[in-house]
Design an enzyme around this catalytic site. Structure first.
Site, PDB file in Angstrom:
ATOM      1  N   ARG A 185       0.950  15.525 -41.785  1.00 51.02           N
ATOM      2  CA  ARG A 185       0.215  14.376 -41.243  1.00 51.02           C
ATOM      3  C   ARG A 185      -0.104  13.431 -42.372  1.00 51.02           C
ATOM      4  O   ARG A 185      -0.632  13.836 -43.390  1.00 51.02           O
ATOM      5  CB  ARG A 185      -1.098  14.872 -40.606  1.00 51.02           C
ATOM      6  CG  ARG A 185      -1.045  14.862 -39.109  1.00 51.02           C
ATOM      7  CD  ARG A 185      -2.330  15.388 -38.553  1.00 51.02           C
ATOM      8  NE  ARG A 185      -3.436  14.452 -38.700  1.00 51.02           N
ATOM      9  CZ  ARG A 185      -4.553  14.544 -37.990  1.00 51.02           C
ATOM     10  NH1 ARG A 185      -4.707  15.493 -37.110  1.00 51.02           N
ATOM     11  NH2 ARG A 185      -5.530  13.672 -38.162  1.00 51.02           N
ATOM     12  N   ARG A 229     -17.322   8.921 -31.765  1.00 48.22           N
ATOM     13  CA  ARG A 229     -17.389   9.092 -33.217  1.00 48.22           C
ATOM     14  C   ARG A 229     -18.428   8.182 -33.840  1.00 48.22           C
ATOM     15  O   ARG A 229     -18.641   8.260 -35.057  1.00 48.22           O
ATOM     16  CB  ARG A 229     -16.026   8.759 -33.815  1.00 48.22           C
ATOM     17  CG  ARG A 229     -15.216   9.949 -34.299  1.00 48.22           C
ATOM     18  CD  ARG A 229     -13.922   9.382 -34.805  1.00 48.22           C
ATOM     19  NE  ARG A 229     -13.180  10.197 -35.687  1.00 48.22           N
ATOM     20  CZ  ARG A 229     -12.177  11.000 -35.326  1.00 48.22           C
ATOM     21  NH1 ARG A 229     -11.884  11.176 -34.065  1.00 48.22           N
ATOM     22  NH2 ARG A 229     -11.479  11.619 -36.235  1.00 48.22           N
ATOM     23  N   LYS A 257     -11.746  21.716 -34.768  1.00 43.99           N
ATOM     24  CA  LYS A 257     -12.156  21.109 -33.501  1.00 43.99           C
ATOM     25  C   LYS A 257     -10.998  20.967 -32.512  1.00 43.99           C
ATOM     26  O   LYS A 257     -11.154  21.253 -31.321  1.00 43.99           O
ATOM     27  CB  LYS A 257     -12.760  19.750 -33.871  1.00 43.99           C
ATOM     28  CG  LYS A 257     -13.058  18.784 -32.796  1.00 43.99           C
ATOM     29  CD  LYS A 257     -13.831  17.608 -33.384  1.00 43.99           C
ATOM     30  CE  LYS A 257     -13.077  16.778 -34.410  1.00 43.99           C
ATOM     31  NZ  LYS A 257     -11.992  15.968 -33.875  1.00 43.99           N
ATOM     32  N   ARG A 269     -11.917  10.129 -44.931  1.00 43.14           N
ATOM     33  CA  ARG A 269     -12.224  10.576 -43.569  1.00 43.14           C
ATOM     34  C   ARG A 269     -13.513  11.397 -43.545  1.00 43.14           C
ATOM     35  O   ARG A 269     -14.311  11.287 -42.612  1.00 43.14           O
ATOM     36  CB  ARG A 269     -11.052  11.385 -42.997  1.00 43.14           C
ATOM     37  CG  ARG A 269      -9.844  10.496 -42.707  1.00 43.14           C
ATOM     38  CD  ARG A 269      -8.616  11.291 -42.376  1.00 43.14           C
ATOM     39  NE  ARG A 269      -8.719  11.968 -41.102  1.00 43.14           N
ATOM     40  CZ  ARG A 269      -8.125  13.130 -40.814  1.00 43.14           C
ATOM     41  NH1 ARG A 269      -7.414  13.751 -41.731  1.00 43.14           N
ATOM     42  NH2 ARG A 269      -8.252  13.655 -39.626  1.00 43.14           N
ATOM     43  N   ARG A 323      -2.997  21.889 -44.134  1.00 40.06           N
ATOM     44  CA  ARG A 323      -2.386  21.317 -42.932  1.00 40.06           C
ATOM     45  C   ARG A 323      -1.328  20.280 -43.313  1.00 40.06           C
ATOM     46  O   ARG A 323      -0.279  20.201 -42.694  1.00 40.06           O
ATOM     47  CB  ARG A 323      -3.473  20.672 -42.066  1.00 40.06           C
ATOM     48  CG  ARG A 323      -2.963  20.144 -40.753  1.00 40.06           C
ATOM     49  CD  ARG A 323      -4.095  19.871 -39.791  1.00 40.06           C
ATOM     50  NE  ARG A 323      -4.788  18.636 -40.095  1.00 40.06           N
ATOM     51  CZ  ARG A 323      -5.902  18.240 -39.473  1.00 40.06           C
ATOM     52  NH1 ARG A 323      -6.467  19.006 -38.565  1.00 40.06           N
ATOM     53  NH2 ARG A 323      -6.459  17.109 -39.780  1.00 40.06           N
TER      54      ARG A 323
HETATM   55  P1  AMP Z   1      -8.386  12.773 -35.315  1.00 38.85           P
HETATM   56  O1  AMP Z   1      -7.082  13.380 -34.957  1.00 38.85           O
HETATM   57  O2  AMP Z   1      -9.445  12.985 -34.262  1.00 38.85           O
HETATM   58  O3  AMP Z   1      -8.863  13.177 -36.676  1.00 38.85           O
HETATM   59  O4  AMP Z   1      -8.154  11.194 -35.349  1.00 38.85           O
HETATM   60  C1  AMP Z   1      -7.211  10.620 -36.250  1.00 38.85           C
HETATM   61  C2  AMP Z   1      -7.585   9.165 -36.519  1.00 38.85           C
HETATM   62  O5  AMP Z   1      -7.550   8.419 -35.289  1.00 38.85           O
HETATM   63  C3  AMP Z   1      -8.974   8.936 -37.073  1.00 38.85           C
HETATM   64  O6  AMP Z   1      -9.027   9.112 -38.476  1.00 38.85           O
HETATM   65  C4  AMP Z   1      -9.209   7.483 -36.665  1.00 38.85           C
HETATM   66  O7  AMP Z   1      -8.505   6.594 -37.490  1.00 38.85           O
HETATM   67  C5  AMP Z   1      -8.582   7.429 -35.287  1.00 38.85           C
HETATM   68  N1  AMP Z   1      -9.550   7.786 -34.215  1.00 38.85           N
HETATM   69  C6  AMP Z   1      -9.472   8.838 -33.349  1.00 38.85           C
HETATM   70  N2  AMP Z   1     -10.512   8.855 -32.508  1.00 38.85           N
HETATM   71  C7  AMP Z   1     -11.286   7.792 -32.843  1.00 38.85           C
HETATM   72  C8  AMP Z   1     -12.521   7.270 -32.365  1.00 38.85           C
HETATM   73  N3  AMP Z   1     -13.188   7.866 -31.369  1.00 38.85           N
HETATM   74  N4  AMP Z   1     -13.010   6.152 -32.966  1.00 38.85           N
HETATM   75  C9  AMP Z   1     -12.355   5.546 -33.957  1.00 38.85           C
HETATM   76  N5  AMP Z   1     -11.210   5.989 -34.474  1.00 38.85           N
HETATM   77  C10 AMP Z   1     -10.663   7.115 -33.928  1.00 38.85           C
END
Ligand code: AMP
Length: 199
Positions: A143, A98, A23, A154, A137
């Site tokens: 990360r 989300r 994504k 997740r 990754r």
């Molecule tokens: P991502 O890089 O999009 O996978 O986001 C990494 C982490 O940031 C997620 O596992 C959440 O802990 C937090 N996060 C990012 N976007 C959101 C969102 N829209 N709502 C809640 N937590 C978020």
């Protein structure tokens, strides 16, 4: 990528996809295509953590555990980001909304600005492929939410909180589903086709 030109200019998109679905990569490409900012809430939060800001200190442990940051905090982050001048002509949202509550927040942010979404693109990838990609990754960029237990959490969170958004947007006629278990370029092409034909 794409046919150049102005086809995507001003587009307002949401990308949906599990962690590891590609994504983020596709969001960056679509933002370049549409000449609009790529708004990744995960990136914004990681940056806040890196800076040690008040927000960063608040979300650090939640992110490291693979849980979701609360909806009110996320709505504030996105409201402020979408109010920036560069988002006036469009945006690609990666990682927000989300939850269904965040869908409602986004609707009200966009409504207040007199704007609506053009489409919601869902990138579908089988679960075993997702896990493998995230472990790869981790080896590459370290990360710290790409550890196996956190990956599993997740994915669980994605299935229970975020997957229902696809059905929601399908009912609103906004959803475009794309097979993400292919080369990145092929996925990008399918997305652009889906937007051109159906949007
Ligand atoms: P991502 O890089 O999009 O996978 O986001 C990494 C982490 O940031 C997620 O596992 C959440 O802990 C937090 N996060 C990012 N976007 C959101 C969102 N829209 N709502 C809640 N937590 C978020």
């Amino acid at each position: 990528m794409g046919d150049g030109g102005d086809a995507g200019r001003g587009v307002r998109l949401v990308l949906l996809g599990a962690p590891g679905s590609g994504k983020g990569t596709q969001a960056a490409r679509l933002a370049a295509w549409g000449d609009v900012p790529n708004i990744s809430t995960g990136e914004m939060l990681r940056q806040a953590v890196g800076e040690g800001s008040e927000l960063g200190r608040r979300v650090r442990d939640i992110m490291a555990a693979g849980e979701l940051v609360d909806d009110a905090t996320m709505a504030d982050v996105v409201r402020e980001r979408l109010a920036a001048p560069d988002a006036a002509q469009g945006f690609v949202l990666d990682g927000f909304p989300r939850t269904l509550a965040q869908v409602t927040e986004l609707d009200s942010i966009l409504e207040a600005a007199g704007r609506g979404l053009d489409a919601v693109v869902a990138i579908e990838v089988p679960e075993a492929v997702l896990t493998q990609r995230m472990l790869d990754r981790k080896r590459q960029d370290g990360r710290d939410d790409d550890k196996r237990e956190v990956i599993e959490e997740r994915l669980r969170v994605y299935r229970s909180k975020t997957e229902p958004l696809a059905e929601h947007y399908r009912r609103r006629g906004l959803l475009r589903v794309v097979d993400g278990d292919r080369e990145m370029d092929a996925v990008t092409e399918s997305i652009l086709r889906a937007l051109a034909v159906e949007a």
